[in-house]
Design a protein around this motif. Structure first.
Motif, PDB file in Angstrom:
ATOM      1  N   CYS A  43       0.828  -1.203   0.000  1.00  0.00           N
ATOM      2  CA  CYS A  43       0.000   0.000   0.000  1.00  0.00           C
ATOM      3  C   CYS A  43       0.866   1.259   0.000  1.00  0.00           C
ATOM      4  CB  CYS A  43      -0.882   0.019   1.250  1.00  0.00           C
ATOM      5  SG  CYS A  43      -1.809  -1.497   1.547  1.00  0.00           S
ATOM      6  N   LYS A  44       0.356   2.306  -0.645  1.00  0.00           N
ATOM      7  CA  LYS A  44       1.056   3.600  -0.600  1.00  0.00           C
ATOM      8  C   LYS A  44       0.890   4.232   0.771  1.00  0.00           C
ATOM      9  CE  LYS A  44       0.599   4.376  -5.514  1.00  0.00           C
ATOM     10  NZ  LYS A  44      -0.133   5.024  -6.576  1.00  0.00           N
ATOM     11  N   SER A  45      -0.340   4.152   1.316  1.00  0.00           N
ATOM     12  CA  SER A  45      -0.580   4.606   2.682  1.00  0.00           C
ATOM     13  C   SER A  45      -1.373   3.509   3.389  1.00  0.00           C
ATOM     14  CB  SER A  45      -1.355   5.928   2.708  1.00  0.00           C
ATOM     15  OG  SER A  45      -2.682   5.744   2.279  1.00  0.00           O
ATOM     16  N   ASP A  76      -4.541   2.375   1.305  1.00  0.00           N
ATOM     17  CA  ASP A  76      -4.821   3.436   0.337  1.00  0.00           C
ATOM     18  C   ASP A  76      -6.249   3.972   0.485  1.00  0.00           C
ATOM     19  OD1 ASP A  76      -2.237   3.119  -0.663  1.00  0.00           O
ATOM     20  OD2 ASP A  76      -2.889   1.636  -2.148  1.00  0.00           O
TER      21      ASP A  76
END
Length: 157
Positions: A43-45, A76
């Motif tokens: 995940c990016k965030s 995300d």
């Protein structure tokens, strides 16, 4: 000459294969770090809910183990991305006496209770009905005890 080469290759295999087998059985220092690193790579965030990890003695040996709930992850901005109509993945880890953890099971669950029955702690899993060999819509209640490093089903409803 050919026999000599085969003998040397067999000797090398005996020397190298035990180290390869040992690498496959490597213990994790902490399943929380291992699982969080996995999601951070996917995940990016990422955010982890308060019920992402439960530290409890799941096999009644006096050593604290771990249960990881993938449904408590926001990836995300989306919650429960690993969940489906059969619930969310849960990973069950035992802590070895020597230190470190190893995974003993993964289960797709709606949730669970960890309760005492007849003096032992057991899981009551809420699962999709087909796990109890049913076709109705009521969730399956499966009671499971961890013995040693195995999950043993006690009952299904």
């Amino acid at each position: 000459m050919r026999v000599l080469v085969i003998t040397i290759l067999q000797a090398l295999a005996l020397i190298l294969l035990p180290s390869a087998a040992g690498a496959q059985q490597k213990l994790l220092s902490d399943p929380e770090i291992y699982e969080k690193d996995y999601f951070r790579a996917q995940c990016k965030s990422v955010e982890f809910g308060p019920d992402f990890i439960s530290r409890i003695d799941i096999n009644n040996d006096g050593i604290i183990d771990a249960v990881v709930n993938h449904g408590a992850v926001t990836c995300d901005g989306q919650t429960q991305t690993r969940c489906d109509a059969e619930g969310c993945p849960y990973n069950f880890y035992l802590q070895a006496k020597e230190g470190g953890y190893f995974m003993i099971a993964t289960a797709q669950l709606f949730g669970y209770e960890f309760i005492k029955r007849f003096g032992n702690m057991v899981f009551v899993f809420n699962m999709a009905p087909h796990y109890c060999d049913r076709t109705d819509s009521a969730p399956c209640e499966m009671t499971v005890r961890v013995r040693g490093a195995r999950m043993v089903t006690i009952s299904k409803k």
